[in-house]
Motif scaffolding. Structure first.
Motif, PDB file in Angstrom:
ATOM      1  N   LEU A  40      53.435  73.157  63.103  1.00  6.28           N
ATOM      2  CA  LEU A  40      54.148  72.260  62.191  1.00  6.28           C
ATOM      3  C   LEU A  40      54.816  71.107  62.925  1.00  6.28           C
ATOM      4  CD1 LEU A  40      55.724  74.945  59.830  1.00  6.28           C
ATOM      5  CD2 LEU A  40      53.658  73.596  59.446  1.00  6.28           C
ATOM      6  N   GLU A  41      55.330  71.379  64.134  1.00 10.13           N
ATOM      7  CA  GLU A  41      55.952  70.324  64.921  1.00 10.13           C
ATOM      8  C   GLU A  41      54.914  69.289  65.348  1.00 10.13           C
ATOM      9  OE1 GLU A  41      59.039  69.635  65.908  1.00 10.13           O
ATOM     10  OE2 GLU A  41      60.147  71.392  65.205  1.00 10.13           O
ATOM     11  N   ALA A  42      53.805  69.746  65.883  1.00  8.89           N
ATOM     12  CA  ALA A  42      52.758  68.831  66.342  1.00  8.89           C
ATOM     13  C   ALA A  42      52.174  68.026  65.184  1.00  8.89           C
ATOM     14  CB  ALA A  42      51.653  69.607  67.049  1.00  8.89           C
ATOM     15  N   ASP A  43      52.157  68.638  63.992  1.00  6.36           N
ATOM     16  CA  ASP A  43      51.625  67.955  62.803  1.00  6.36           C
ATOM     17  C   ASP A  43      52.633  66.993  62.174  1.00  6.36           C
ATOM     18  OD1 ASP A  43      49.306  69.364  63.122  1.00  6.36           O
ATOM     19  OD2 ASP A  43      49.563  70.645  61.346  1.00  6.36           O
ATOM     20  N   HIS A  44      53.869  66.987  62.687  1.00  6.73           N
ATOM     21  CA  HIS A  44      54.946  66.174  62.096  1.00  6.73           C
ATOM     22  C   HIS A  44      55.077  66.453  60.596  1.00  6.73           C
ATOM     23  CE1 HIS A  44      55.214  64.039  65.900  1.00  6.73           C
ATOM     24  NE2 HIS A  44      53.916  63.801  65.835  1.00  6.73           N
ATOM     25  N   PHE A  45      55.017  67.726  60.261  1.00  4.20           N
ATOM     26  CA  PHE A  45      55.089  68.153  58.865  1.00  4.20           C
ATOM     27  C   PHE A  45      56.430  67.773  58.240  1.00  4.20           C
ATOM     28  CE2 PHE A  45      56.221  71.811  55.971  1.00  4.20           C
ATOM     29  CZ  PHE A  45      55.415  71.410  54.925  1.00  4.20           C
ATOM     30  N   ASP A  46      56.371  67.225  57.038  1.00  6.27           N
ATOM     31  CA  ASP A  46      57.580  66.880  56.279  1.00  6.27           C
ATOM     32  C   ASP A  46      57.967  68.078  55.422  1.00  6.27           C
ATOM     33  OD1 ASP A  46      59.600  65.863  54.737  1.00  6.27           O
ATOM     34  OD2 ASP A  46      58.334  64.442  53.635  1.00  6.27           O
ATOM     35  N   PRO A  47      59.068  68.765  55.758  1.00  4.18           N
ATOM     36  CA  PRO A  47      59.420  69.978  55.026  1.00  4.18           C
ATOM     37  C   PRO A  47      60.185  69.730  53.724  1.00  4.18           C
ATOM     38  CG  PRO A  47      61.006  69.614  56.765  1.00  4.18           C
ATOM     39  CD  PRO A  47      59.978  68.515  56.887  1.00  4.18           C
ATOM     40  N   VAL A  48      60.536  68.489  53.456  1.00  4.14           N
ATOM     41  CA  VAL A  48      61.412  68.185  52.315  1.00  4.14           C
ATOM     42  C   VAL A  48      60.641  68.257  51.001  1.00  4.14           C
ATOM     43  CG1 VAL A  48      62.906  66.437  51.253  1.00  4.14           C
ATOM     44  CG2 VAL A  48      62.881  66.719  53.745  1.00  4.14           C
ATOM     45  N   MET A  49      61.229  68.930  50.035  1.00 11.59           N
ATOM     46  CA  MET A  49      60.684  68.939  48.677  1.00 11.59           C
ATOM     47  C   MET A  49      61.186  67.686  47.968  1.00 11.59           C
ATOM     48  SD  MET A  49      58.729  71.581  47.727  1.00 11.59           S
ATOM     49  CE  MET A  49      59.006  72.066  46.032  1.00 11.59           C
ATOM     50  N   HIS A  50      60.327  66.693  47.861  1.00 12.79           N
ATOM     51  CA  HIS A  50      60.685  65.446  47.189  1.00 12.79           C
ATOM     52  C   HIS A  50      60.492  65.602  45.684  1.00 12.79           C
ATOM     53  CE1 HIS A  50      61.006  63.359  51.053  1.00 12.79           C
ATOM     54  NE2 HIS A  50      59.898  63.981  51.411  1.00 12.79           N
ATOM     55  N   SER A  51      60.909  64.591  44.928  1.00 13.35           N
ATOM     56  CA  SER A  51      60.817  64.682  43.466  1.00 13.35           C
ATOM     57  C   SER A  51      59.375  64.898  43.011  1.00 13.35           C
ATOM     58  CB  SER A  51      61.400  63.430  42.816  1.00 13.35           C
ATOM     59  OG  SER A  51      60.715  62.267  43.257  1.00 13.35           O
ATOM     60  N   ALA A  52      58.417  64.241  43.676  1.00 18.67           N
ATOM     61  CA  ALA A  52      57.007  64.423  43.305  1.00 18.67           C
ATOM     62  C   ALA A  52      56.565  65.867  43.527  1.00 18.67           C
ATOM     63  CB  ALA A  52      56.128  63.472  44.113  1.00 18.67           C
ATOM     64  N   ASP A  53      57.083  66.508  44.606  1.00 19.88           N
ATOM     65  CA  ASP A  53      56.735  67.905  44.879  1.00 19.88           C
ATOM     66  C   ASP A  53      57.288  68.820  43.798  1.00 19.88           C
ATOM     67  OD1 ASP A  53      55.447  67.426  47.453  1.00 19.88           O
ATOM     68  OD2 ASP A  53      57.451  66.960  48.174  1.00 19.88           O
ATOM     69  N   LEU A  54      58.494  68.539  43.340  1.00 19.89           N
ATOM     70  CA  LEU A  54      59.098  69.369  42.294  1.00 19.89           C
ATOM     71  C   LEU A  54      58.364  69.212  40.967  1.00 19.89           C
ATOM     72  CD1 LEU A  54      62.881  68.839  43.109  1.00 19.89           C
ATOM     73  CD2 LEU A  54      61.527  70.904  43.472  1.00 19.89           C
ATOM     74  N   ILE A  55      57.942  67.984  40.661  1.00 17.15           N
ATOM     75  CA  ILE A  55      57.133  67.772  39.455  1.00 17.15           C
ATOM     76  C   ILE A  55      55.810  68.521  39.580  1.00 17.15           C
ATOM     77  CG2 ILE A  55      55.864  66.038  38.129  1.00 17.15           C
ATOM     78  CD1 ILE A  55      58.173  64.083  38.840  1.00 17.15           C
ATOM     79  N   SER A  62      49.960  71.121  43.747  1.00 19.53           N
ATOM     80  CA  SER A  62      50.603  70.531  44.918  1.00 19.53           C
ATOM     81  C   SER A  62      50.343  69.025  44.982  1.00 19.53           C
ATOM     82  CB  SER A  62      50.068  71.197  46.187  1.00 19.53           C
ATOM     83  OG  SER A  62      50.539  70.519  47.334  1.00 19.53           O
ATOM     84  N   GLN A  63      51.370  68.273  45.393  1.00 25.00           N
ATOM     85  CA  GLN A  63      51.263  66.820  45.500  1.00 25.00           C
ATOM     86  C   GLN A  63      51.208  66.343  46.950  1.00 25.00           C
ATOM     87  OE1 GLN A  63      51.100  64.915  42.478  1.00 25.00           O
ATOM     88  NE2 GLN A  63      50.771  67.033  41.862  1.00 25.00           N
ATOM     89  N   ASP A  64      51.598  67.194  47.885  1.00 26.33           N
ATOM     90  CA  ASP A  64      51.670  66.831  49.297  1.00 26.33           C
ATOM     91  C   ASP A  64      50.298  67.060  49.939  1.00 26.33           C
ATOM     92  OD1 ASP A  64      52.003  67.284  52.198  1.00 26.33           O
ATOM     93  OD2 ASP A  64      54.140  67.081  51.800  1.00 26.33           O
ATOM     94  N   GLU A  65      49.669  65.993  50.436  1.00 27.29           N
ATOM     95  CA  GLU A  65      48.311  66.119  50.989  1.00 27.29           C
ATOM     96  C   GLU A  65      48.256  67.068  52.183  1.00 27.29           C
ATOM     97  OE1 GLU A  65      46.560  62.346  51.814  1.00 27.29           O
ATOM     98  OE2 GLU A  65      46.620  61.685  49.714  1.00 27.29           O
ATOM     99  N   GLN A  66      49.281  67.023  53.021  1.00 25.02           N
ATOM    100  CA  GLN A  66      49.316  67.914  54.184  1.00 25.02           C
ATOM    101  C   GLN A  66      49.452  69.360  53.731  1.00 25.02           C
ATOM    102  OE1 GLN A  66      52.427  66.942  56.992  1.00 25.02           O
ATOM    103  NE2 GLN A  66      51.061  67.338  58.709  1.00 25.02           N
ATOM    104  N   ALA A  67      50.322  69.598  52.756  1.00 25.62           N
ATOM    105  CA  ALA A  67      50.488  70.945  52.214  1.00 25.62           C
ATOM    106  C   ALA A  67      49.200  71.435  51.558  1.00 25.62           C
ATOM    107  CB  ALA A  67      51.641  70.983  51.211  1.00 25.62           C
ATOM    108  N   GLN A  68      48.477  70.530  50.886  1.00 25.76           N
ATOM    109  CA  GLN A  68      47.208  70.899  50.268  1.00 25.76           C
ATOM    110  C   GLN A  68      46.202  71.373  51.317  1.00 25.76           C
ATOM    111  OE1 GLN A  68      46.017  67.425  48.089  1.00 25.76           O
ATOM    112  NE2 GLN A  68      47.634  67.644  46.559  1.00 25.76           N
ATOM    113  N   ALA A  69      46.187  70.692  52.460  1.00 26.54           N
ATOM    114  CA  ALA A  69      45.291  71.103  53.547  1.00 26.54           C
ATOM    115  C   ALA A  69      45.697  72.474  54.083  1.00 26.54           C
ATOM    116  CB  ALA A  69      45.317  70.064  54.660  1.00 26.54           C
TER     117      ALA A  69
END
Length: 196
Positions: A40-55, A62-69
């Protein structure tokens, strides 16, 4: 052939978490298993649940492309291994964000019984192993700090979403541990990777 997916989170490559990850990987390779590592560190993963993620959570998509992968990698795994340090008695933000964005309705689990229960959408996943490091004594972590990982991650997340065969082993008091003790932990991690 078993597909082992390792998800790790530690900012320092020289950490004991990194050594555990390498030991799990070696055990998997030596056993003839396929192994993939999500760092996750090397991928610079964004752990924050943004408004789009909550929707997306409400819409079960899922709305986060990295999370989808990551979700696709989890879907194809037979054995999932999570490796991370315990900081202030809990997991680091990146690992919590991975849980928030990958343990996702409509993607890796679904609701049952009018929304009161859950069932896994991961039929390939046979087992999950959590490996943690900390500098808190085991008895103190369990009886004073409430065994937070057992309560929140093992029971409150993974088993709750319907996963079977979830295990957790913790390396306690790592900073002051002997080389013999560390080698025993690494050997155990190796056996985790060799699981068929």
């Amino acid at each position: 052939m078993t597909k082992t997916l390792i998800v790790t989170c530690h900012p320092y490559d020289g950490s004991f978490c990194h050594a555990l990850m390498e030991s799990v990987s070696k055990g998997a390779v030596d056993a003839g298993n396929a192994v993939e590592v999500i760092d996750l560190e090397a991928d610079h993963f964004d752990p924050v649940m943004h408004s789009a993620d909550l929707i997306g959570f409400l819409k079960h998509q899922s709305q986060d492309e990295q999370a989808q992968a990551y979700i696709e990698k989890v879907r194809s795994a037979d054995h999932l291994v999570l490796i991370f340090p315990i900081w202030w008695e809990l997991m680091p933000a990146m690992m919590k964000g991975f849980i928030d964005k990958v343990v996702f309705p409509g993607e890796t689990f679904d609701y049952t019984h009018g929304g009161m229960g859950m069932r896994s959408l991961l039929p390939s996943l046979k087992s999950t192993t959590i490996i943690t490091t900390m500098n808190t004594p085991k008895t103190l972590y369990r009886w004073v700090f409430g065994n937070a990982i057992q309560r929140a991650l093992v029971r409150g997340t993974l088993k709750k979403m319907g996963l079977q065969h979830v295990q957790w082993f913790s390396c306690n008091m790592v900073k002051g541990s002997s080389n013999k003790r560390r080698q025993a932990w690494l050997a155990r991690a190796n056996r985790v990777g060799s699981k068929q």
